[in-house]
Design a protein around this motif. Structure first.
Motif, PDB file in Angstrom:
ATOM      1  N   GLU A 405       0.815  -1.228   0.000  1.00  0.00           N
ATOM      2  CA  GLU A 405       0.000   0.000   0.000  1.00  0.00           C
ATOM      3  C   GLU A 405       0.840   1.266   0.000  1.00  0.00           C
ATOM      4  O   GLU A 405       0.291   2.367  -0.090  1.00  0.00           O
ATOM      5  N   ALA A 406       2.168   1.145   0.056  1.00  0.00           N
ATOM      6  CA  ALA A 406       3.007   2.313  -0.190  1.00  0.00           C
ATOM      7  C   ALA A 406       3.037   2.651  -1.675  1.00  0.00           C
ATOM      8  O   ALA A 406       3.357   3.774  -2.061  1.00  0.00           O
ATOM      9  N   MET A 407       2.713   1.653  -2.521  1.00  0.00           N
ATOM     10  CA  MET A 407       2.687   1.835  -3.978  1.00  0.00           C
ATOM     11  C   MET A 407       1.274   1.964  -4.530  1.00  0.00           C
ATOM     12  O   MET A 407       1.026   2.722  -5.469  1.00  0.00           O
ATOM     13  N   LEU A 408       0.342   1.230  -3.945  1.00  0.00           N
ATOM     14  CA  LEU A 408      -0.951   0.992  -4.573  1.00  0.00           C
ATOM     15  C   LEU A 408      -2.000   0.810  -3.484  1.00  0.00           C
ATOM     16  O   LEU A 408      -1.838  -0.043  -2.606  1.00  0.00           O
ATOM     17  N   ARG A 409      -3.043   1.627  -3.549  1.00  0.00           N
ATOM     18  CA  ARG A 409      -4.046   1.606  -2.489  1.00  0.00           C
ATOM     19  C   ARG A 409      -5.435   1.319  -3.033  1.00  0.00           C
ATOM     20  O   ARG A 409      -5.718   1.555  -4.203  1.00  0.00           O
ATOM     21  N   PRO A 410      -6.340   0.866  -2.144  1.00  0.00           N
ATOM     22  CA  PRO A 410      -7.728   0.680  -2.563  1.00  0.00           C
ATOM     23  C   PRO A 410      -8.438   2.019  -2.715  1.00  0.00           C
ATOM     24  O   PRO A 410      -7.997   3.043  -2.163  1.00  0.00           O
ATOM     25  N   ALA A 411      -9.530   2.017  -3.441  1.00  0.00           N
ATOM     26  CA  ALA A 411     -10.289   3.255  -3.647  1.00  0.00           C
ATOM     27  C   ALA A 411     -10.854   3.797  -2.334  1.00  0.00           C
ATOM     28  O   ALA A 411     -11.114   4.999  -2.218  1.00  0.00           O
ATOM     29  N   SER A 412     -11.017   2.947  -1.346  1.00  0.00           N
ATOM     30  CA  SER A 412     -11.526   3.383  -0.047  1.00  0.00           C
ATOM     31  C   SER A 412     -10.481   4.102   0.787  1.00  0.00           C
ATOM     32  O   SER A 412     -10.814   4.750   1.789  1.00  0.00           O
ATOM     33  N   ASN A 413      -9.218   4.013   0.395  1.00  0.00           N
ATOM     34  CA  ASN A 413      -8.131   4.654   1.143  1.00  0.00           C
ATOM     35  C   ASN A 413      -7.071   5.180   0.174  1.00  0.00           C
ATOM     36  O   ASN A 413      -5.928   4.741   0.178  1.00  0.00           O
ATOM     37  N   PRO A 414      -7.434   6.158  -0.657  1.00  0.00           N
ATOM     38  CA  PRO A 414      -6.505   6.620  -1.702  1.00  0.00           C
ATOM     39  C   PRO A 414      -5.408   7.506  -1.136  1.00  0.00           C
ATOM     40  O   PRO A 414      -5.476   7.961   0.006  1.00  0.00           O
ATOM     41  N   PHE A 415      -4.410   7.760  -1.963  1.00  0.00           N
ATOM     42  CA  PHE A 415      -3.364   8.702  -1.584  1.00  0.00           C
ATOM     43  C   PHE A 415      -3.915  10.111  -1.503  1.00  0.00           C
ATOM     44  O   PHE A 415      -3.503  10.907  -0.666  1.00  0.00           O
ATOM     45  N   GLN A 416      -4.811  10.470  -2.408  1.00  0.00           N
ATOM     46  CA  GLN A 416      -5.544  11.722  -2.325  1.00  0.00           C
ATOM     47  C   GLN A 416      -6.894  11.520  -2.991  1.00  0.00           C
ATOM     48  O   GLN A 416      -7.092  10.598  -3.781  1.00  0.00           O
ATOM     49  N   ALA A 417      -7.827  12.393  -2.649  1.00  0.00           N
ATOM     50  CA  ALA A 417      -9.218  12.171  -3.053  1.00  0.00           C
ATOM     51  C   ALA A 417      -9.464  12.461  -4.521  1.00  0.00           C
ATOM     52  O   ALA A 417     -10.468  11.992  -5.079  1.00  0.00           O
ATOM     53  N   ASP A 418      -8.592  13.243  -5.139  1.00  0.00           N
ATOM     54  CA  ASP A 418      -8.816  13.565  -6.548  1.00  0.00           C
ATOM     55  C   ASP A 418      -7.598  13.149  -7.373  1.00  0.00           C
ATOM     56  O   ASP A 418      -6.589  12.704  -6.837  1.00  0.00           O
ATOM     57  N   GLY A 419      -7.732  13.286  -8.687  1.00  0.00           N
ATOM     58  CA  GLY A 419      -6.681  12.851  -9.606  1.00  0.00           C
ATOM     59  C   GLY A 419      -5.517  13.815  -9.663  1.00  0.00           C
ATOM     60  O   GLY A 419      -5.472  14.829  -8.964  1.00  0.00           O
ATOM     61  N   GLY A 420      -4.579  13.517 -10.532  1.00  0.00           N
ATOM     62  CA  GLY A 420      -3.322  14.249 -10.532  1.00  0.00           C
ATOM     63  C   GLY A 420      -3.186  15.332 -11.561  1.00  0.00           C
ATOM     64  O   GLY A 420      -2.087  15.810 -11.804  1.00  0.00           O
ATOM     65  N   MET A 421      -4.285  15.756 -12.209  1.00  0.00           N
ATOM     66  CA  MET A 421      -4.142  16.748 -13.273  1.00  0.00           C
ATOM     67  C   MET A 421      -5.182  17.851 -13.107  1.00  0.00           C
ATOM     68  O   MET A 421      -6.360  17.579 -12.855  1.00  0.00           O
ATOM     69  N   LYS A 422      -4.745  19.107 -13.237  1.00  0.00           N
ATOM     70  CA  LYS A 422      -5.617  20.260 -13.045  1.00  0.00           C
ATOM     71  C   LYS A 422      -5.654  21.107 -14.307  1.00  0.00           C
ATOM     72  O   LYS A 422      -4.648  21.238 -15.017  1.00  0.00           O
ATOM     73  N   LEU A 423      -6.818  21.702 -14.565  1.00  0.00           N
ATOM     74  CA  LEU A 423      -6.975  22.693 -15.635  1.00  0.00           C
ATOM     75  C   LEU A 423      -6.822  24.071 -15.029  1.00  0.00           C
ATOM     76  O   LEU A 423      -7.484  24.406 -14.040  1.00  0.00           O
ATOM     77  N   LEU A 424      -5.948  24.894 -15.619  1.00  0.00           N
ATOM     78  CA  LEU A 424      -5.772  26.287 -15.218  1.00  0.00           C
ATOM     79  C   LEU A 424      -6.193  27.166 -16.380  1.00  0.00           C
ATOM     80  O   LEU A 424      -5.907  26.854 -17.549  1.00  0.00           O
ATOM     81  N   GLN A 425      -6.868  28.289 -16.070  1.00  0.00           N
ATOM     82  CA  GLN A 425      -7.273  29.206 -17.132  1.00  0.00           C
ATOM     83  C   GLN A 425      -7.354  30.618 -16.580  1.00  0.00           C
ATOM     84  O   GLN A 425      -7.485  30.833 -15.378  1.00  0.00           O
ATOM     85  N   GLY A 426      -7.214  31.571 -17.488  1.00  0.00           N
ATOM     86  CA  GLY A 426      -7.246  32.975 -17.097  1.00  0.00           C
ATOM     87  C   GLY A 426      -6.818  33.837 -18.267  1.00  0.00           C
ATOM     88  O   GLY A 426      -6.936  33.432 -19.427  1.00  0.00           O
ATOM     89  N   ASN A 427      -6.283  35.031 -17.960  1.00  0.00           N
ATOM     90  CA  ASN A 427      -5.943  35.948 -19.054  1.00  0.00           C
ATOM     91  C   ASN A 427      -4.703  35.520 -19.837  1.00  0.00           C
ATOM     92  O   ASN A 427      -4.334  36.150 -20.820  1.00  0.00           O
ATOM     93  N   LEU A 428      -4.070  34.408 -19.423  1.00  0.00           N
ATOM     94  CA  LEU A 428      -2.946  33.863 -20.183  1.00  0.00           C
ATOM     95  C   LEU A 428      -3.353  32.664 -21.047  1.00  0.00           C
ATOM     96  O   LEU A 428      -2.529  32.136 -21.791  1.00  0.00           O
ATOM     97  N   GLY A 429      -4.610  32.241 -20.943  1.00  0.00           N
ATOM     98  CA  GLY A 429      -5.082  31.133 -21.760  1.00  0.00           C
ATOM     99  C   GLY A 429      -5.494  29.947 -20.908  1.00  0.00           C
ATOM    100  O   GLY A 429      -5.937  30.092 -19.766  1.00  0.00           O
ATOM    101  N   ARG A 430      -5.357  28.746 -21.468  1.00  0.00           N
ATOM    102  CA  ARG A 430      -5.696  27.493 -20.788  1.00  0.00           C
ATOM    103  C   ARG A 430      -4.475  26.584 -20.801  1.00  0.00           C
ATOM    104  O   ARG A 430      -3.749  26.506 -21.792  1.00  0.00           O
ATOM    105  N   CYS A 431      -4.251  25.889 -19.682  1.00  0.00           N
ATOM    106  CA  CYS A 431      -3.118  24.973 -19.593  1.00  0.00           C
ATOM    107  C   CYS A 431      -3.430  23.905 -18.569  1.00  0.00           C
ATOM    108  O   CYS A 431      -4.486  23.922 -17.922  1.00  0.00           O
ATOM    109  N   VAL A 432      -2.523  22.942 -18.428  1.00  0.00           N
ATOM    110  CA  VAL A 432      -2.709  21.874 -17.458  1.00  0.00           C
ATOM    111  C   VAL A 432      -1.519  21.831 -16.517  1.00  0.00           C
ATOM    112  O   VAL A 432      -0.421  22.286 -16.839  1.00  0.00           O
ATOM    113  N   MET A 433      -1.767  21.291 -15.327  1.00  0.00           N
ATOM    114  CA  MET A 433      -0.704  21.103 -14.347  1.00  0.00           C
ATOM    115  C   MET A 433      -0.899  19.742 -13.688  1.00  0.00           C
ATOM    116  O   MET A 433      -1.997  19.414 -13.238  1.00  0.00           O
TER     117      MET A 433
END
Length: 610
Positions: A405-433
């Motif tokens: 479980e240091a590598m791989l966890r069940p959905a009931s006990n994830p490393f974090q509640a959401d995924g690893g990619m974010k959408l950013l947007q504003g006066n500079l456009g749209r990008c991902v992080m």
């Protein structure tokens, strides 16, 4: 059976509605390809004789036309470690095909370049468009109309997307991708990073660095970090395009050979003459594409697929965007931490239960579409098991739970509640992080901009001590139309050093980082790009820039009147060496990163009036 998560259902429905007209056109295309298009039975005697002239013992079977002839598309070369094992695969496949009365021929080869070799070098400017070249090469290979099924030998960054884009234009053919597996684990990842940063600081020399890198990348097989190549293999599993569990079995093993044999037998089972016809164009549908996005989020996969997946989907008449990625990321938990998001590599991930655990956990939590057409015998349920040999026979067994479980966890006990990619947007456009490896206190960086038009200039400024401060490093004119959108992973060690010295640091670029994006916040793929008028071109040294994964902002904090009055500087002249000038046509006609940064799909859509 758990119901599908409502957000996943909503996003899938939105994609289906958005794509209705183009998907219908695509499905009509592949129906015509099967029923009215050129196939072996329609070839003239002269055509057919050319097609089997050198086929030796298979000639008589190919000539009769009564058994499947399997086309092999190979990305073999022996410079690229991931593809070196493919050298002997065609003969293995031909033997396996004869066992069931079928035949196989190498339909063609596609280029397979290595970003690990070209990273930070002139050749990297060819990297992204090598995907489109591979797609074209795949289409040329399949154009001979000699084949009723297709096995594709490819693993790495642009190769799998390119193979799929090309093969989808022949989507009436059943298709299975065959991986070769990762190399065994080498030098510990933490030590590799330590040496790279010491080299960036000038504290160790080239000999020490080369020794470290050689201990990391040391044999045949895919690189073991969880970058774009291994994210490709993950996606092929959640889309059902591998034999189940084939992704991360090491090269040169009996299990690896049996999986290749099983794929050859299976492709014959799913041809159009049987009762289990499974064409590629039906396997890759809206649900399969959504599954691929979900897999990326659940495993902290490569940012490059924010470009590649829109291109793959588009080749199948499906349109997705980064809003779809962001909404799915909000509800998909992070179940894996694989280097650079954790300490262990893909071999450790596979030993912990790997894709079988990921898929089973996501299915049981209602976070994947189960009812997709896979190349296996049922649906995605088959992919929640792992392949093993029992008395030399290939079978699939349950994996009750993660073995680490240091590598791989069940959905009931994830490393974090959401995924690893974010959408950013504003006066500079749209990008991902990608934030799965970024400490949460660094998700927001507000600092003065330092403007560069070349990554080597960033490194010169770093070595001169000019970046010893809080800073948003802006590298622009790196988009697909400017210079082919190279990865800027070469900057990671230097920016990591600045961060470790206590500075607030972020990268902002209209270029790519890579599947190896790590601990430094990187707002990438900024669209529209600087060339052609993207607002990143208005930034000046010292402007305060806010990059925030929490609020989804990418903003220049500049007075509106001042901002509107600014011009965009002229782009640097395009590079002309190492063959980059041959790709001028691709650069000039590429579309936006969010649409897939593809010149050939842009041209195709224009021709088909899509």
């Amino acid at each position: 059976m758990t119901d599908l998560h409502p957000v996943i259902a909503k996003v899938t429905e939105r994609i289906t509605e958005r794509s209705a007209a183009t998907r219908l056109k695509y499905l009509d295309l592949i129906e015509r390809g099967r029923d009215a298009g050129t196939n072996r039975a329609q070839l003239s005697c002269g055509n057919l004789a050319h097609g089997f002239a050198a086929s030796g013992e298979d000639k008589a079977v190919i000539r009769t036309g009564r058994a499947m002839n399997i086309g092999i598309i190979t990305a073999y070369n022996d410079m690229l470690s991931a593809h070196q094992p493919y050298g002997r695969y065609p003969e293995q496949i031909k033997i396996a095909a004869r066992e069931i009365g079928a035949t196989a021929q190498v339909a063609g080869g596609v280029p397979a370049m290595c970003d690990g070799v070209t990273q930070g070098q002139a050749g990297m400017d060819l990297s992204l468009f090598s995907r489109d070249t591979i797609a074209l090469s795949t289409a040329v290979s399949l154009s001979h109309a000699m084949f009723e099924g297709n096995l594709m030998l490819g693993i790495c960054d642009k190769i799998v997307p390119g193979l799929l884009i090309g093969a989808l234009r022949f989507g009436h053919l059943p298709t299975i991708l065959i991986p070769a597996g990762p190399m065994p684990s080498g030098l510990a990842n933490k030590e590799k990073v330590r040496i790279r940063q010491l080299y960036a600081e000038g504290k160790v020399g080239r000999d020490e660095l080369l020794e470290s890198e050689s201990a990391s990348y040391h044999g045949a097989g895919t690189c073991t970090f969880y970058g774009t190549a291994n994210s490709n293999q993950m996606m092929m599993e959640v889309m059902g395009l591998h034999m189940p569990g084939a992704a991360f079995v090491n090269p040169g093993t009996k299990l690896r050979s049996e999986l290749t044999r099983a794929a050859t037998h299976r492709i014959a089972d799913i041809g159009w003459d049987g009762n289990d016809y499974r064409p590629l164009g039906h396997c890759i549908d809206e649900k399969a594409i959504v599954n691929a996005i979900i897999g990326l989020m659940a495993t902290g996969g490569s940012t490059n697929h924010a470009i590649h997946l829109p291109a793959i989907a588009r080749a199948a008449g499906i349109h997705i965007d980064w809003t779809d990625f962001a909404e799915l990321s909000d509800v998909v938990p992070l179940l894996a931490r694989v280097y650079p998001n954790g300490s262990g590599d893909v071999n450790h991930f596979h030993a912990a239960g790997g894709m079988a655990v990921i898929i089973r956990e996501l299915l049981d939590a209602g976070l994947l579409h189960r009812d997709i057409m896979t190349v296996a015998r049922q649906d995605l349920t088959d992919y929640g098991k792992e392949p093993v040999l029992q008395d030399d026979a290939l079978v699939w067994q349950d994996v009750p739970a993660s073995r680490d479980e240091a590598m791989l966890r069940p959905a009931s006990n994830p490393f974090q509640a959401d995924g690893g990619m974010k959408l950013l947007q504003g006066n500079l456009g749209r990008c991902v992080m990608k934030v799965s490896a970024v400490d949460k206190e660094r998700w927001t960086i507000e600092a003065p901009a330092a403007i560069f038009h070349d990554q080597d200039d960033v490194l010169r400024a770093f070595k001169a001590g000019e970046l010893e401060r809080d800073v948003v490093v802006v590298v622009r004119f790196q988009g697909p139309r400017a210079n082919g959108m190279p990865e800027l992973h070469k900057l990671t060690p230097a920016l990591g050093v600045l961060q470790d010295r206590g500075f607030k640091v972020a990268l902002l670029t209209d270029g790519r980082m890579s599947g190896a994006s790590g601990k430094v916040p990187a707002a990438i793929h900024l669209s529209p790009e600087a060339l052609g008028g993207g607002p990143i071109g208005k930034l000046r040294d010292g402007d305060i820039v806010r990059v925030c994964a929490e609020s989804g902002q990418v903003e220049a904090l500049v007075d509106a009147a001042t901002w509107d009055a600014r011009d965009i500087p002229a782009a640097p002249p395009p590079p002309y060496d190492t063959g980059r000038e041959l790709f001028a046509l691709f650069r000039h006609n590429s579309d936006l990163a969010e649409q897939g940064a593809s010149p050939i799909l842009a041209a195709m859509d224009a021709e088909l009036a899509i």
